[in-house]
Design a protein around this motif. Structure first.
Motif, mmCIF file in Angstrom:
data_model
loop_
_atom_site.group_PDB
_atom_site.id
_atom_site.type_symbol
_atom_site.label_atom_id
_atom_site.label_comp_id
_atom_site.label_asym_id
_atom_site.label_seq_id
_atom_site.Cartn_x
_atom_site.Cartn_y
_atom_site.Cartn_z
ATOM 1 N N ILE A 70 7.916 0.480 11.174
ATOM 2 C CA ILE A 70 6.920 -0.431 10.461
ATOM 3 C C ILE A 70 5.728 0.729 10.021
ATOM 4 C CG2 ILE A 70 5.617 -1.130 12.369
ATOM 5 C CD1 ILE A 70 6.440 -3.006 9.329
ATOM 6 N N ARG A 71 5.647 1.666 10.751
ATOM 7 C CA ARG A 71 4.548 2.477 10.652
ATOM 8 C C ARG A 71 4.557 3.450 9.460
ATOM 9 N NH1 ARG A 71 -0.014 4.613 12.956
ATOM 10 N NH2 ARG A 71 0.200 3.137 15.002
ATOM 11 N N ARG A 72 6.202 3.861 9.098
ATOM 12 C CA ARG A 72 6.590 4.515 8.217
ATOM 13 C C ARG A 72 6.481 3.406 6.783
ATOM 14 N NH1 ARG A 72 11.990 7.215 10.285
ATOM 15 N NH2 ARG A 72 11.033 8.981 11.491
ATOM 16 N N ILE A 73 6.758 2.200 6.840
ATOM 17 C CA ILE A 73 6.866 1.322 5.910
ATOM 18 C C ILE A 73 5.563 1.172 5.195
ATOM 19 C CG2 ILE A 73 7.136 -1.136 5.244
ATOM 20 C CD1 ILE A 73 9.814 0.226 5.219
ATOM 21 N N LEU A 74 4.260 1.037 6.239
ATOM 22 C CA LEU A 74 3.097 0.672 5.652
ATOM 23 C C LEU A 74 2.165 2.088 5.700
ATOM 24 C CD1 LEU A 74 2.691 -2.364 8.168
ATOM 25 C CD2 LEU A 74 3.289 -2.409 5.682
ATOM 26 N N ALA A 75 2.834 3.016 5.797
ATOM 27 C CA ALA A 75 1.826 4.180 5.832
ATOM 28 C C ALA A 75 1.013 4.175 4.857
ATOM 29 C CB ALA A 75 2.796 5.671 6.013
ATOM 30 N N ASN A 76 1.276 3.865 3.346
ATOM 31 C CA ASN A 76 0.596 4.032 2.322
ATOM 32 C C ASN A 76 -0.265 2.826 1.904
ATOM 33 O OD1 ASN A 76 0.968 6.765 2.022
ATOM 34 N ND2 ASN A 76 3.078 6.170 1.152
ATOM 35 N N ALA A 77 -0.249 1.738 2.817
ATOM 36 C CA ALA A 77 -0.569 0.416 2.527
ATOM 37 C C ALA A 77 -2.002 0.202 3.326
ATOM 38 C CB ALA A 77 0.494 -0.515 2.627
ATOM 39 N N LYS A 133 -2.328 -7.403 -8.194
ATOM 40 C CA LYS A 133 -2.775 -6.936 -9.609
ATOM 41 C C LYS A 133 -1.816 -5.937 -10.297
ATOM 42 C CE LYS A 133 -7.414 -6.490 -6.837
ATOM 43 N NZ LYS A 133 -8.396 -5.563 -6.176
ATOM 44 N N PRO A 134 -2.363 -5.787 -11.565
ATOM 45 C CA PRO A 134 -1.117 -5.125 -12.265
ATOM 46 C C PRO A 134 -0.797 -3.900 -11.850
ATOM 47 C CG PRO A 134 -2.929 -6.056 -13.833
ATOM 48 C CD PRO A 134 -3.354 -6.361 -12.181
ATOM 49 N N ASN A 135 -1.626 -3.153 -11.139
ATOM 50 C CA ASN A 135 -1.202 -1.887 -10.542
ATOM 51 C C ASN A 135 -0.594 -1.790 -9.226
ATOM 52 O OD1 ASN A 135 -3.800 -2.391 -9.245
ATOM 53 N ND2 ASN A 135 -4.168 -0.194 -9.237
ATOM 54 N N GLN A 136 -0.489 -2.890 -8.507
ATOM 55 C CA GLN A 136 0.172 -2.919 -7.289
ATOM 56 C C GLN A 136 1.677 -3.332 -7.217
ATOM 57 O OE1 GLN A 136 -2.714 -5.897 -5.731
ATOM 58 N NE2 GLN A 136 -3.868 -4.203 -4.714
ATOM 59 N N THR A 137 2.278 -2.743 -6.138
ATOM 60 C CA THR A 137 3.539 -3.146 -5.908
ATOM 61 C C THR A 137 3.968 -3.466 -4.318
ATOM 62 O OG1 THR A 137 4.283 -0.926 -5.585
ATOM 63 C CG2 THR A 137 4.463 -1.775 -7.861
ATOM 64 N N ILE A 189 1.212 -3.744 0.665
ATOM 65 C CA ILE A 189 0.885 -3.806 -0.876
ATOM 66 C C ILE A 189 0.446 -2.248 -0.898
ATOM 67 C CG2 ILE A 189 -0.840 -4.410 -2.597
ATOM 68 C CD1 ILE A 189 -1.086 -7.089 -0.738
ATOM 69 N N LEU A 190 1.127 -1.541 -2.110
ATOM 70 C CA LEU A 190 0.890 -0.461 -2.338
ATOM 71 C C LEU A 190 0.105 -0.380 -3.769
ATOM 72 C CD1 LEU A 190 4.373 1.212 -1.789
ATOM 73 C CD2 LEU A 190 2.349 1.038 -0.323
ATOM 74 N N ASP A 191 -0.999 0.655 -3.973
ATOM 75 C CA ASP A 191 -1.686 0.780 -5.339
ATOM 76 C C ASP A 191 -1.178 1.905 -5.969
ATOM 77 O OD1 ASP A 191 -3.622 -1.274 -4.522
ATOM 78 O OD2 ASP A 191 -4.657 0.079 -3.195
ATOM 79 N N GLY A 192 -1.126 1.591 -7.562
ATOM 80 C CA GLY A 192 -1.101 2.732 -8.255
ATOM 81 C C GLY A 192 0.410 3.052 -8.213
ATOM 82 N N ASP A 193 0.707 4.306 -8.342
ATOM 83 C CA ASP A 193 1.949 4.975 -8.338
ATOM 84 C C ASP A 193 2.585 5.465 -6.904
ATOM 85 O OD1 ASP A 193 2.138 4.883 -11.215
ATOM 86 O OD2 ASP A 193 1.204 6.724 -11.348
ATOM 87 N N THR A 194 1.766 4.819 -5.661
ATOM 88 C CA THR A 194 2.283 5.217 -4.755
ATOM 89 C C THR A 194 3.716 4.863 -4.409
ATOM 90 O OG1 THR A 194 0.165 4.357 -3.798
ATOM 91 C CG2 THR A 194 1.646 4.670 -2.042
ATOM 92 N N ASN A 195 4.470 5.842 -3.733
ATOM 93 C CA ASN A 195 5.959 5.881 -3.622
ATOM 94 C C ASN A 195 6.441 4.965 -2.323
ATOM 95 O OD1 ASN A 195 8.725 6.198 -3.042
ATOM 96 N ND2 ASN A 195 8.576 8.607 -2.841
ATOM 97 N N LYS A 196 7.028 3.957 -2.440
ATOM 98 C CA LYS A 196 7.276 3.087 -1.200
ATOM 99 C C LYS A 196 8.255 3.617 -0.385
ATOM 100 C CE LYS A 196 8.770 -0.249 -3.954
ATOM 101 N NZ LYS A 196 9.295 -1.649 -4.421
ATOM 102 N N GLY A 197 8.950 4.708 -0.666
ATOM 103 C CA GLY A 197 9.744 5.473 0.157
ATOM 104 C C GLY A 197 11.282 5.225 0.083
ATOM 105 N N ASN A 198 11.743 5.572 1.093
ATOM 106 C CA ASN A 198 13.108 5.575 1.247
ATOM 107 C C ASN A 198 13.620 4.181 1.147
ATOM 108 O OD1 ASN A 198 15.902 6.052 1.110
ATOM 109 N ND2 ASN A 198 16.024 7.633 2.896
#
Length: 227
Positions: A70-77, A133-137, A189-198
């Motif tokens: 879960i730490r990997r999944i949420l690393a950029n959130a 928001k529009p820039n979020q995934t 929730i990731l902002d901008g072009d942040t890679n969600k990973g594998n």
């Protein structure tokens, strides 16, 4: 049709191969019955993340997310949603009736019900995406019990969401959810072009890293299976 029959076939052990015509006909018939009788319900909420060396905490709650996956999944959130979804007790009644008819019909009904609750979870996720928001995934949907995220995390999430009162999900002392065809999940929730990973729900770089690779139920066609 809400349920993905390819998913149901995968649960039945067909992998990427299509079921025989007779099995497919029964899958369609049972899925139609399930969708006519079962009622998908869901609830969710968003929370800021507090990250420490020990765990990730959902701000303002007692929910602690532990484990490297879960730490990997949420690393950029910085924020995450938690969600709970169920298709209610009627699905289990249909499964039991099919088992009385034949063991095979029971297995097919169980697989189709699993695919149906995943379908409703997809609808819940789409609703959540409508709040971004529009820039979020969103990250991949990740559930307690995948990888090394403890199954007991379900208790904290269901209590926070008041899932028993809102949608009727109860957790037994052995951490089993009733109705059985229910899902709890976490989505960062990731902002901008942040890679969600594998595309591995467990967060591992490869299935070779996982001790559960031989009986993993979180692998999906087109992702980890195509290593």
């Amino acid at each position: 049709m809400i349920a993905d029959l390819r998913e149901a076939a995968r649960y039945l052990g067909y992998g990427s191969n299509p079921p025989d015509d007779r099995t497919m006909e029964e899958m369609i018939e049972i899925t139609d019955e399930l969708e006519a009788s079962a009622r998908g319900k869901w609830t969710y909420g968003s929370y800021d993340l507090e990250i420490s060396e020990e765990c990730i905490t959902l701000s303002g709650t007692g929910i602690e997310l532990r484990g490297r996956n879960i730490r990997r999944i949420l690393a950029n959130a910085k924020t995450a949603y938690i969600m709970a979804c169920t298709i209610g007790p009627q699905a289990e009644r249909i499964i039991q009736l099919k088992k009385l008819h034949s063991a095979t019909s029971g297995m097919i009904a169980d697989a189709c019900a699993s695919a149906l609750v995943e379908g409703y979870a997809d609808l819940c996720q789409k609703e959540i995406e409508g709040n971004l928001k529009p820039n979020q995934t969103l990250t991949f949907r990740f559930a307690p019990g995948y990888g090394d995220l403890p199954l007991s995390t379900n208790k904290m999430i269901l209590e926070e969401l008041k899932a028993e009162k809102r949608i009727g999900i109860h957790l037994t002392e052995t951490m089993l959810m009733t109705p059985r065809k229910s899902i709890v999940a976490i989505l960062g929730i990731l902002d901008g072009d942040t890679n969600k990973g594998n595309d591995h729900y467990c967060g591992n770089e490869s299935c070779d890293d996982c001790s559960l690779k031989d009986n993993c139920t979180s692998r999906r066609q087109g992702s980890a299976e195509n290593e």
